[in-house]
Design a protein around this motif. Sequence first.
Motif, PDB file in Angstrom:
ATOM      1  N   SER A  53      34.196  39.007  39.604  1.00 29.36           N
ATOM      2  CA  SER A  53      35.100  38.154  40.399  1.00 29.36           C
ATOM      3  C   SER A  53      36.445  37.962  39.699  1.00 29.36           C
ATOM      4  N   VAL A  54      37.396  37.484  40.503  1.00 33.74           N
ATOM      5  CA  VAL A  54      38.734  37.201  39.976  1.00 33.74           C
ATOM      6  C   VAL A  54      39.108  35.770  40.338  1.00 33.74           C
ATOM      7  N   ALA A  55      39.722  35.065  39.382  1.00 28.07           N
ATOM      8  CA  ALA A  55      40.315  33.762  39.679  1.00 28.07           C
ATOM      9  C   ALA A  55      41.631  34.043  40.390  1.00 28.07           C
TER      10      ALA A  55
ATOM     11  N   GLY B 288      38.259  47.432  47.122  1.00 27.16           N
ATOM     12  CA  GLY B 288      36.993  46.758  47.420  1.00 27.16           C
ATOM     13  C   GLY B 288      36.193  46.421  46.180  1.00 27.16           C
ATOM     14  N   ARG B 289      36.882  46.281  45.052  1.00 25.94           N
ATOM     15  CA  ARG B 289      36.149  46.066  43.790  1.00 25.94           C
ATOM     16  C   ARG B 289      35.984  44.593  43.441  1.00 25.94           C
ATOM     17  N   VAL B 290      36.766  43.720  44.055  1.00 24.32           N
ATOM     18  CA  VAL B 290      36.646  42.286  43.751  1.00 24.32           C
ATOM     19  C   VAL B 290      35.508  41.724  44.598  1.00 24.32           C
ATOM     20  N   GLU B 291      34.408  41.408  43.936  1.00 30.17           N
ATOM     21  CA  GLU B 291      33.192  41.053  44.676  1.00 30.17           C
ATOM     22  C   GLU B 291      33.146  39.581  45.078  1.00 30.17           C
ATOM     23  N   ALA B 292      33.968  38.762  44.442  1.00 33.55           N
ATOM     24  CA  ALA B 292      34.034  37.339  44.806  1.00 33.55           C
ATOM     25  C   ALA B 292      35.355  36.771  44.280  1.00 33.55           C
ATOM     26  N   LEU B 293      35.773  35.645  44.874  1.00 31.99           N
ATOM     27  CA  LEU B 293      37.011  34.975  44.459  1.00 31.99           C
ATOM     28  C   LEU B 293      36.711  33.567  43.984  1.00 31.99           C
ATOM     29  N   GLU B 294      37.437  33.179  42.956  1.00 28.93           N
ATOM     30  CA  GLU B 294      37.437  31.777  42.553  1.00 28.93           C
ATOM     31  C   GLU B 294      38.826  31.219  42.841  1.00 28.93           C
TER      32      GLU B 294
ATOM     33  N   ARG C 204      44.081  44.893  35.183  1.00 29.66           N
ATOM     34  CA  ARG C 204      43.141  45.729  35.953  1.00 29.66           C
ATOM     35  C   ARG C 204      42.168  46.468  35.017  1.00 29.66           C
ATOM     36  N   GLU C 205      42.670  46.848  33.848  1.00 28.95           N
ATOM     37  CA  GLU C 205      41.766  47.490  32.882  1.00 28.95           C
ATOM     38  C   GLU C 205      40.706  46.491  32.401  1.00 28.95           C
ATOM     39  N   ASP C 206      41.144  45.256  32.163  1.00 29.01           N
ATOM     40  CA  ASP C 206      40.185  44.217  31.760  1.00 29.01           C
ATOM     41  C   ASP C 206      39.145  44.004  32.853  1.00 29.01           C
ATOM     42  N   PHE C 207      39.618  43.980  34.112  1.00 30.72           N
ATOM     43  CA  PHE C 207      38.674  43.799  35.216  1.00 30.72           C
ATOM     44  C   PHE C 207      37.689  44.963  35.241  1.00 30.72           C
ATOM     45  N   GLY C 208      38.210  46.178  35.062  1.00 31.35           N
ATOM     46  CA  GLY C 208      37.343  47.368  35.102  1.00 31.35           C
ATOM     47  C   GLY C 208      36.265  47.308  34.037  1.00 31.35           C
ATOM     48  N   ARG C 209      36.644  46.840  32.868  1.00 31.92           N
ATOM     49  CA  ARG C 209      35.648  46.755  31.796  1.00 31.92           C
ATOM     50  C   ARG C 209      34.609  45.674  32.116  1.00 31.92           C
ATOM     51  N   MET C 210      35.091  44.543  32.616  1.00 24.39           N
ATOM     52  CA  MET C 210      34.163  43.473  33.016  1.00 24.39           C
ATOM     53  C   MET C 210      33.233  43.965  34.129  1.00 24.39           C
ATOM     54  N   GLU C 211      33.819  44.660  35.081  1.00 21.73           N
ATOM     55  CA  GLU C 211      33.048  45.190  36.223  1.00 21.73           C
ATOM     56  C   GLU C 211      31.929  46.119  35.736  1.00 21.73           C
ATOM     57  N   SER C 212      32.239  46.968  34.764  1.00 26.04           N
ATOM     58  CA  SER C 212      31.220  47.890  34.230  1.00 26.04           C
ATOM     59  C   SER C 212      30.098  47.127  33.553  1.00 26.04           C
ATOM     60  N   LEU C 213      30.461  46.123  32.753  1.00 23.40           N
ATOM     61  CA  LEU C 213      29.433  45.345  32.060  1.00 23.40           C
ATOM     62  C   LEU C 213      28.558  44.591  33.054  1.00 23.40           C
TER      63      LEU C 213
END
Lengths: 377, 49
Positions: free
Chosen positions: A10-12, A30-36, A279-288
């Motif tokens: 998710s992304v704030a 379509g990669r942001v699975e939820a929003l805060e 976006r790179e940080d999100f990608g790494r978080m997404e993979s984990l």
Amino acid sequence: MEAAPPLYASVACNLDADLLAAAYPLLEEGRVEALEWSFDALYWAEQVPEWFTNLLHTYAGAGRLVGHGVFFSLLSGKWSPEQQQWLAHLGQLAEQFRFDHITEHFGFFTGQNFHHGAPLPIPYTATALRIGQDRLRRIYDACCCPVGLENLAFAYTLDEVKRHGNFLEELLLPVNGFVILDLHNLYCQLHNFGVPYDELIALYPLERVREIHISGGSWHDSEQAPSQRIRRDTHDDAVPEEVFQLLELTMPRCPNLKFVVLEQLGHALHAEASRTQFREDFGRMESLVARHRAALRTLPTNDFRPQQTWPPSTAAEDEHLHRQQRQLSDILENAPSYAEAQRLLQASGLAHSDWRIEQWEPHMLETALHIARKWKT
Amino acid sequence: MKLPKAVLGAVLVGLTIQTTTSCVKEDVKPKEEKGSTKAPANCPACGMG
């Protein structure tokens, strides 16, 4: 085939052009699975653009919108009309959007103006517990969905750091609430107090963690501790490697985890390079998150709904605590120097009290002075 | 989560025509009450500390 337990990368996401521009390619893919959404940070705006509201509704309709409050000041000694108004606003929003849960921060806000100040901790006393539990019930009554509290980055002493998780749990028990475990906040405490991860994480009620935050921060020099730098939770830089490691270590310990959220402030996302890094940080978080989700075998065991209702009651307050908070805010915001702040504190109603100011780490009092002044105006 | 094209398109248009930031607004009409017409430079929501 059995559905995988829900766990969302998710992304704030607030009404912020830089933040939305940074996140837009992720939304488009379509990669942001939820929003805060920090629903109370738009207090200055008369109208929120329809396109932003539609974005929120899209996630809310899928059960993937969570609300993150900022300004409620959960542990203020005095109950204020602004807090009542905050609850009324939350109630209206909860009718408009289907939040999956609502969260707030631990602590009280310095500053006289409702929207200017910084959240700081208060002593873990029976009074704080009574007030906090009462306020959390009021939040639940307003939003009618699970309610959570975020661990604070700041602390004055190592003892406070070690007792924080337990006190959060005590606050949350009556509403069967949950913890947002902010791993950058935890990282600040690991660094600023030199405590090992395994020791500190074991002191948190990890079965109550429903959301994890990751973010970046910044280093600050200290006159009181010249040999060390202070880590602060400023949310204005890339996620450090250590925080990704904390995420990887911590997710398997949280059986009720549902949302992992990347937070960054928009003002730090003005340059294209910083947006790319986001976006790179999100990608790494997404993979984990994906790797952890693939290994999940059990569904959440707690719906984080209270098992009781409460009759209407007068809001809990404590005039003595309120006076102490006023004194502390005044000193932190206005003392001309660290030495003068120390002198004023020792002459205040906080001396030889539950606040234990005599044990405060000098470099953390110095940091509190910086934080209070940063958010004063 | 896949978003409807209409939602994405509206966000893009909104971003293009509105140079907003959540704390420094130029396009969203501010409330005039409470003496708080100026939004903070950023939010302690996340930046606490």
